[in-house]
Every structure is written in structure tokens, then in C-alpha cells.
Design a protein around this motif. Sequence first.
Motif, PDB file in Angstrom:
ATOM      1  N   VAL A 114       0.838  -1.213   0.000  1.00  0.00           N
ATOM      2  CA  VAL A 114       0.000   0.000   0.000  1.00  0.00           C
ATOM      3  C   VAL A 114       0.868   1.256   0.000  1.00  0.00           C
ATOM      4  N   ALA A 115       1.858   1.287   0.891  1.00  0.00           N
ATOM      5  CA  ALA A 115       2.726   2.465   0.996  1.00  0.00           C
ATOM      6  C   ALA A 115       3.449   2.724  -0.319  1.00  0.00           C
ATOM      7  N   PHE A 116       3.870   1.658  -0.980  1.00  0.00           N
ATOM      8  CA  PHE A 116       4.550   1.802  -2.278  1.00  0.00           C
ATOM      9  C   PHE A 116       3.628   2.453  -3.307  1.00  0.00           C
ATOM     10  N   ILE A 117       2.380   1.994  -3.373  1.00  0.00           N
ATOM     11  CA  ILE A 117       1.434   2.551  -4.342  1.00  0.00           C
ATOM     12  C   ILE A 117       1.129   4.007  -4.016  1.00  0.00           C
ATOM     13  N   LEU A 118       0.905   4.309  -2.738  1.00  0.00           N
ATOM     14  CA  LEU A 118       0.609   5.687  -2.337  1.00  0.00           C
ATOM     15  C   LEU A 118       1.776   6.614  -2.636  1.00  0.00           C
ATOM     16  N   LYS A 119       2.977   6.105  -2.446  1.00  0.00           N
ATOM     17  CA  LYS A 119       4.169   6.924  -2.699  1.00  0.00           C
ATOM     18  C   LYS A 119       4.393   7.126  -4.193  1.00  0.00           C
TER      19      LYS A 119
END
Length: 414
Positions: free
Chosen positions: A119-124
Motif C-alpha cells: 500500500v505504501a509503495f502505491i501511495l508513494k
Amino acid sequence: MIEEYKKIITDYACSNYKLMFREPNGLLKHPYIVPGASYTQSLWDWDSWLTNVAIRQMFVNNGEQKDFVRYERGCVINFLENTRESGCMPHLLTPTRNTIDEAPEFSTNMHKPVLAQHVAFILKSIPDETQWFEPYIEKLDKFLKAYMTHQCHENGLYFWLDDAGIGVDNDPCTFYRPPKSSGAIFLNCLMYKELQAMEYICDIFKKDDLKDFYRTRAEILLKAVRNLCWDEKDGFYYSVDLNLYPIDLNVPLHSGCPRHWDCLIQRIGSWSGFLAMWSGIATQQQAQRMVKENLLDDKSFNSQFGVRTLSKYEKMYVIKKSGNPSCWLGPVWGISNYLVFKGLVKYGFVEEARNLAYKTIKLFGQDIEKQGCMSEYYHPDTGEGINNPGFQNWNLLVLNMIAWLEDKQVVSEF
């Protein structure tokens, strides 16, 4: 030859990556990513996360993106929408199969702690598009707290519930061992990064109390791993054995000097120990020893085509074709080469990282040249593909290694 292999790999990836895309079907109500053309409709946990990272690198290289966001978000949402109220989340989904339905809750392993990282990768990657995830924060929180409730030892380390679905299928530190006994270094390094990723997500959505909670949990885990998994004798990070009898002072032969340790180091040389560098757990001094005394030892991990997944010193070391479990007892895998490479870069071992990248490029380049595709894992001395031709998955992370070698923009996992 390396330049030729770079082109062979890049052309192959650009021509074949869409073979990993799947449309909604059955339990999988959103588009998603499978590990390769040889897979039909299977959504796997850490596979989809790392394949996502590789595909994003390809888009940085060639400018394509189109509607890929549907597939990367779909991987995450499919898992969350098939998660129970308790936080129990499957590690594998197909249109007709949810692995948490196959056994009582928390009797077998669930999704590995990589979903917050995904999730953090996609948001970033797309920072101006975050609201799609806001409805799922509570479910993600429940998932991580389920780990804390059901898979965290009193000493602060996390453990596997059994030896199913552990990612590194037949790692001797877990494989065939008693339930809840394996404080695996692989699991704990993933969890450390997972807690940091959740802290990042909470910051985006202004969940300040939750952010502080996850920061604290990450700090606790960092101390536990450094204290309990580092072996000063070998200069390496190991898994630990948690399978100890409780302290009972009524046992005469125990009462005079009861144990003061709550786990035992498993001195089994697995590539997973290097994840302490990838995750940032190792100190700089520890990383120096890990590289010089372990990674570069030709009799142990170092091979012609990368990092042996099990040290050649181990009696369990074997190179063979197998599935269910896949063999992690010595063959070279693209993902282990990549994650060790990332640890080397993080700690400033530039020459060692460059050499490992070259080995990986040669490994995949010659396989594509010979049989027109990549394999799941390889012989460490000959580079021959051993199993599952057509496998793509995290092998495509070699594109990220190529970008680093060429001093271009590198897409990294969170």
C-alpha cells in the motif's frame, strides 16, 4: 555481453509483462497480477507486491502506464475484501479459493506482513491519489494487530504458526518444525518494514495516535531482532528457536538454575539473514561482517550466478527441481539476489552490489537467450534454469538493478 543481456531482458519484459495481468473473476472482484504466464488465476501475497515494484520500474523506463493502477490497487483490495473481521487474511486467492477458509483461524499462516508495504509503495508512487485507500485503513490495522495477538512472542519476535505459506518454502529453520516454534529472521525483517510502512500510511491520513503506536512497535521489534537474532560468533543474523518448555521452579533439576534465555539461535545459514541489511536492522559494523565473512565466502553463499539460498556448508544444501515446496535449499532465486543487492546498496557496498547485479543480468539474459523465457530458480554454478519456465514475477526486478547500474531513476519498494 552484459550490454546485450540488458537489451534481451528489457525487450523480453516489455513484450511479456501483460501476461501477468488478470481481470476480475469470482472471489477476485478487482483486476490483479499473477507471477507469470505459467500461472492461471492465482493472487499471491509477496509476489504481487514485488512484481508491482518491477513493473513500475519498467514504466519509468519506457513511459507507459495506462490503466496499470487498476491492477496494482486491485491486488491490495482483493486481499482486504477477503479478510475476516478478526484480521485473518489469506496469503493466496483464486476465483474459487480463499486459503483462510481451509483451516481454523490462526492455526496456519496468513498473508505475510507485506501488505502495508505494498500500500505504501502505491501511495508513494502516485502521491496525489490517496483517497482510494482511506476506507481500508481499519482493516489493515486489524491485520497487523492480528499478527501482534497471535504471532508475537513475549520476547518481541514474531513467529510462524506452521510451515505452510512461509514464502521461502522449505527453509530448514521452519520446515517440518513444531507449530509456533520458528522466530524466522525472514518474517521479522518483513515485519519491521511493515510496521514502518503502516506508520507512513497513518501519517498520510493524519492518524496520529495510530502512527505513534506503529512507530513504537517498530522500535520494540528492532531491539528484539538485534538482541536475539544477531550472532557475534558468526557475524550473521539467524532465525531463532522458540520451542522451549516453560520455566517451572517445581522441577528439582531446573530450580537451582532456571534458564534465563527465551530462545535459541539457529545457526543455519539462510540467505534470509541478509534481509537484516535490506530492512535496515543491521548496524554498519554488523553489515561489514555479514558481507566479508558470509556473503563473499565462495564455500558458503557466493556463487557464479548470485547468492545461494542456503549456505553450501549446510548438510541440507541441495540443488533440485521441486514444487510444493519449491526448493530454497541452495538454488539461486531472482528475488534473493535482488533483496541482497538492495541491502548492499543501502550500506554502501557499491562494488559488491555491482558484481551481484552483473551476475543477475547474466543469469536471466542467458536463460531468455536459450529458452525464450525466465525460470523460477537456477543452478548456482551453471546458471541453468531448474523449474517453472515462463516464471516472471519478481525476476523482473533485474530492471531495477539495470537502472541502478546505469545511474538512472530507480524505483524501490517502500
